[in-house]
Design an enzyme around this catalytic site. Sequence first.
Site, mmCIF file in Angstrom:
data_model
loop_
_atom_site.group_PDB
_atom_site.id
_atom_site.type_symbol
_atom_site.label_atom_id
_atom_site.label_comp_id
_atom_site.label_asym_id
_atom_site.label_seq_id
_atom_site.Cartn_x
_atom_site.Cartn_y
_atom_site.Cartn_z
ATOM 1 N N VAL A 1 0.897 -1.294 0.176
ATOM 2 C CA VAL A 1 0.012 0.112 -0.240
ATOM 3 C C VAL A 1 0.709 1.152 0.080
ATOM 4 O O VAL A 1 0.333 2.285 -0.256
ATOM 5 C CB VAL A 1 -0.929 -0.113 1.247
ATOM 6 C CG1 VAL A 1 -0.387 0.276 2.363
ATOM 7 C CG2 VAL A 1 -2.100 0.742 0.865
ATOM 8 N N TYR A 2 2.030 1.281 0.223
ATOM 9 C CA TYR A 2 2.752 2.518 0.043
ATOM 10 C C TYR A 2 3.235 2.842 -1.121
ATOM 11 O O TYR A 2 3.625 1.929 -2.089
ATOM 12 C CB TYR A 2 4.447 2.071 0.844
ATOM 13 C CG TYR A 2 4.382 1.589 2.367
ATOM 14 C CD1 TYR A 2 3.460 1.903 3.142
ATOM 15 C CD2 TYR A 2 5.216 0.908 2.978
ATOM 16 C CE1 TYR A 2 3.213 1.505 4.501
ATOM 17 C CE2 TYR A 2 5.500 0.836 4.284
ATOM 18 C CZ TYR A 2 4.163 0.837 4.966
ATOM 19 O OH TYR A 2 4.318 0.425 6.372
ATOM 20 N N SER A 3 3.015 4.246 -1.609
ATOM 21 C CA SER A 3 2.245 5.019 -0.639
ATOM 22 C C SER A 3 1.046 5.578 -1.308
ATOM 23 O O SER A 3 0.972 6.744 -1.955
ATOM 24 C CB SER A 3 3.130 6.152 -0.657
ATOM 25 O OG SER A 3 3.819 6.577 -2.065
ATOM 26 N N GLY B 1 2.216 0.769 -4.216
ATOM 27 C CA GLY B 1 3.080 0.003 -4.974
ATOM 28 C C GLY B 1 4.372 0.819 -5.164
ATOM 29 O O GLY B 1 5.249 0.177 -5.837
ATOM 30 N N GLU B 2 4.537 1.918 -5.071
ATOM 31 C CA GLU B 2 5.353 2.824 -5.272
ATOM 32 C C GLU B 2 6.612 2.582 -4.550
ATOM 33 O O GLU B 2 7.775 2.319 -5.323
ATOM 34 C CB GLU B 2 5.054 4.174 -5.057
ATOM 35 C CG GLU B 2 4.206 4.791 -6.267
ATOM 36 C CD GLU B 2 2.652 4.551 -5.635
ATOM 37 O OE1 GLU B 2 1.881 4.693 -6.479
ATOM 38 O OE2 GLU B 2 2.480 4.094 -4.718
#
Length: 322
Positions: A52-54, A63-64
């Site tokens: 879930v980041y960010s 997924g970043e």
Amino acid sequence: MDKRRIGRSDLTVAPFCLGGNVFGWTADEATSFAILDRFVEQGFDFIDTADVYSRWAPGHRGGESEAVIGRWLAARPGAREKIVLATKVGMDMGEAGKGLSAAHIERACEASLRRLQTDRIDLYQSHLDDAEVPFEETLTAYDRLVRAGKVRAIGASNYEAGRLSQALAVSRDKGLPRYECLQPEYSLAARGYEAELEPLCRAEEVGVIGYFSLAAGFLTGKYREAGSATGRARENRVAPYLNPRGFALLDVLDTVARDHGASPAQVALAWIIARPGITAPIASATSVAQLDELLGAARLTLSPDAVARLDAASEGGIAEAA
């Protein structure tokens, strides 16, 4: 620097975990790569992220962070063997789903593996409890991933003591993988973990890798008056500590830091590292200089008097007791 075992698993790590939540968010890719390079160069190995980041950042989908780590691994042959890589599943990923159903865990794992550009996740964690899915379903899904070699060990985050105890019992009774670590919020400013989770984790030999170890930056000492976090990325996280008890804790941190030739952040992290049952605190850095400061905590030994003073100043936690 002694390694610590994660629960009863075969994973061992240095006593400081690098938080990946800032990668691709408040740390751009070049800065993230530099931080990761320095982290490994200094002999550390434990990196934590989540699918879930960010997602909370404008224009982001989640997924970043994993993608940045994946590109770093792809550009650094041999780096994968030097790190213990942890990620998490379960938070709302929009169209990609959420929760701890078997189907979602298996889809999310494949997506994380692609983003991370690796064939395995060392520590795969349930990011939050999902009371709508039976423990057996969740743990059986993890069992399939472990048997397939895609996951080495599993952990839990944001679980209450009763639910964690139930999950451990299902693992034991059904012969399924067990949560080898817990990721709770834990710092000098937020000590709620100690009441019920700490005795459970120590009795069950569950490792602990606490997040918000610096209370969203409050324990670095950069927020010293009401309103000082206004407009900052973590304003809402810091606000509960901006009270007289919080500022009194900072005064003690300052004194202990001076006595030990360290920074307040190093002292705050060293206090956690010295706590019985702790595997490693998690903290993130947005620059190499900031990382260097944080890593110093793993080599800092606090005097018994300093620990006692910090214990007294933070008893019960600051936000809870405000």
